[in-house]
Design a protein around this motif. Structure first.
Motif, PDB file in Angstrom:
ATOM      1  N   GLU A 110      29.979  19.350  33.787  1.00  0.00           N
ATOM      2  CA  GLU A 110      29.257  18.385  34.610  1.00  0.00           C
ATOM      3  C   GLU A 110      29.538  18.619  36.095  1.00  0.00           C
ATOM      4  N   ILE A 111      28.456  18.776  36.852  1.00  0.00           N
ATOM      5  CA  ILE A 111      28.544  18.895  38.310  1.00  0.00           C
ATOM      6  C   ILE A 111      27.576  17.864  38.892  1.00  0.00           C
ATOM      7  N   ASN A 112      28.108  16.899  39.620  1.00  0.00           N
ATOM      8  CA  ASN A 112      27.270  15.879  40.244  1.00  0.00           C
ATOM      9  C   ASN A 112      27.144  16.208  41.723  1.00  0.00           C
ATOM     10  N   GLY A 121      27.179  16.728  52.060  1.00  0.00           N
ATOM     11  CA  GLY A 121      27.089  16.161  50.730  1.00  0.00           C
ATOM     12  C   GLY A 121      28.372  16.374  49.966  1.00  0.00           C
ATOM     13  N   SER A 122      28.360  15.974  48.713  1.00  0.00           N
ATOM     14  CA  SER A 122      29.549  16.160  47.887  1.00  0.00           C
ATOM     15  C   SER A 122      29.156  16.693  46.520  1.00  0.00           C
ATOM     16  N   LEU A 123      30.065  17.446  45.949  1.00  0.00           N
ATOM     17  CA  LEU A 123      29.909  17.970  44.604  1.00  0.00           C
ATOM     18  C   LEU A 123      31.114  17.505  43.818  1.00  0.00           C
ATOM     19  N   GLN A 124      30.856  16.788  42.747  1.00  0.00           N
ATOM     20  CA  GLN A 124      31.925  16.264  41.907  1.00  0.00           C
ATOM     21  C   GLN A 124      31.905  17.027  40.598  1.00  0.00           C
ATOM     22  N   MET A 147      40.630  10.638  40.254  1.00  0.00           N
ATOM     23  CA  MET A 147      39.255  11.001  40.568  1.00  0.00           C
ATOM     24  C   MET A 147      39.001  12.442  40.178  1.00  0.00           C
ATOM     25  N   ALA A 148      37.789  12.716  39.769  1.00  0.00           N
ATOM     26  CA  ALA A 148      37.416  14.084  39.409  1.00  0.00           C
ATOM     27  C   ALA A 148      37.518  14.970  40.647  1.00  0.00           C
ATOM     28  N   PRO A 149      37.860  16.244  40.473  1.00  0.00           N
ATOM     29  CA  PRO A 149      37.889  17.151  41.625  1.00  0.00           C
ATOM     30  C   PRO A 149      36.522  17.193  42.293  1.00  0.00           C
ATOM     31  N   LEU A 165      25.782  27.021  40.725  1.00  0.00           N
ATOM     32  CA  LEU A 165      24.871  27.138  39.579  1.00  0.00           C
ATOM     33  C   LEU A 165      24.552  28.596  39.273  1.00  0.00           C
ATOM     34  N   ARG A 166      24.331  29.400  40.325  1.00  0.00           N
ATOM     35  CA  ARG A 166      24.045  30.815  40.137  1.00  0.00           C
ATOM     36  C   ARG A 166      25.256  31.534  39.521  1.00  0.00           C
ATOM     37  N   ALA A 167      26.454  31.272  40.036  1.00  0.00           N
ATOM     38  CA  ALA A 167      27.658  31.915  39.513  1.00  0.00           C
ATOM     39  C   ALA A 167      27.906  31.494  38.073  1.00  0.00           C
ATOM     40  N   LYS A 168      27.614  30.235  37.769  1.00  0.00           N
ATOM     41  CA  LYS A 168      27.790  29.722  36.420  1.00  0.00           C
ATOM     42  C   LYS A 168      26.824  30.415  35.444  1.00  0.00           C
TER      43      LYS A 168
END
Length: 172
Positions: A110-112, A121-124, A147-149, A165-168
């Motif tokens: 999960e990436i928010n 912005g932030s990526l959780q 808290m999640a990283p 997303l590309r690396a994933k």
């Protein structure tokens, strides 16, 4: 297939308001105001010194709530760096000891992504635990471990999200 650094960056620097401050600031002003009033009343009444010391503790907590937590949060972020490789998300924090968070991209479920203004912005990565809260943020000592990283970025948040997303997808 060797590991390669794709991106590195730092969190937003300086003093910063968070979403939860909408509620926390009025509460902190009430707390500090009452603590000062109570302590001054105790002192003026000639009560035993213990009561004034007891009140002083609450005044100090009030000072932290009103202003100290903003400086603590800025201090934490000033000692944090981010890295993204073709295999991992990295968060490095140096305050006394080194603390390195390494998340394997292949198992990252999960990436928010929350986009702010000006490209920030932030990526959780994952979900906050029951005791973590976006309302409280990381400016309260001890809350960050629940808290999640996350990456908190001042600029290029969308670009970093796309890189992840590309690396994933390239690694799977």
């Amino acid at each position: 297939h060797s590991e390669k650094l794709l991106w590195s960056g730092r969190p937003v620097q300086g003093l910063k308001l968070q979403r939860g401050d909408l509620y926390t600031i009025p509460f902190s002003l009430l707390w500090a105001g009452f603590a000062v009033f109570w302590t001054a009343s105790v002192y003026q009444s000639g009560a035993p010194p213990f009561f004034a010391l007891f009140g002083a503790v609450f005044v100090l907590i009030g000072l932290y709530l009103v202003v100290g937590r903003f400086f603590y949060d800025a201090w934490q972020r000033a000692r944090t760096s981010y890295g993204l490789t073709n295999k991992r998300v990295l968060i490095v924090h140096k305050s006394g000891n080194w603390r390195i968070t390494s998340l394997d991209l292949a198992s990252l479920d999960e990436i928010n992504f929350t986009e702010g203004t000006g490209g920030g912005g932030s990526l959780q990565f994952g979900r906050d635990s029951l005791y973590g809260s976006k309302m409280l943020g990381t400016s309260w000592p001890g809350t960050s471990r629940h808290m999640a990283p996350r990456y908190e970025l001042a600029t290029h948040a969308r670009r970093v999200y796309d890189l992840i997303l590309r690396a994933k997808s390239d690694g799977s």
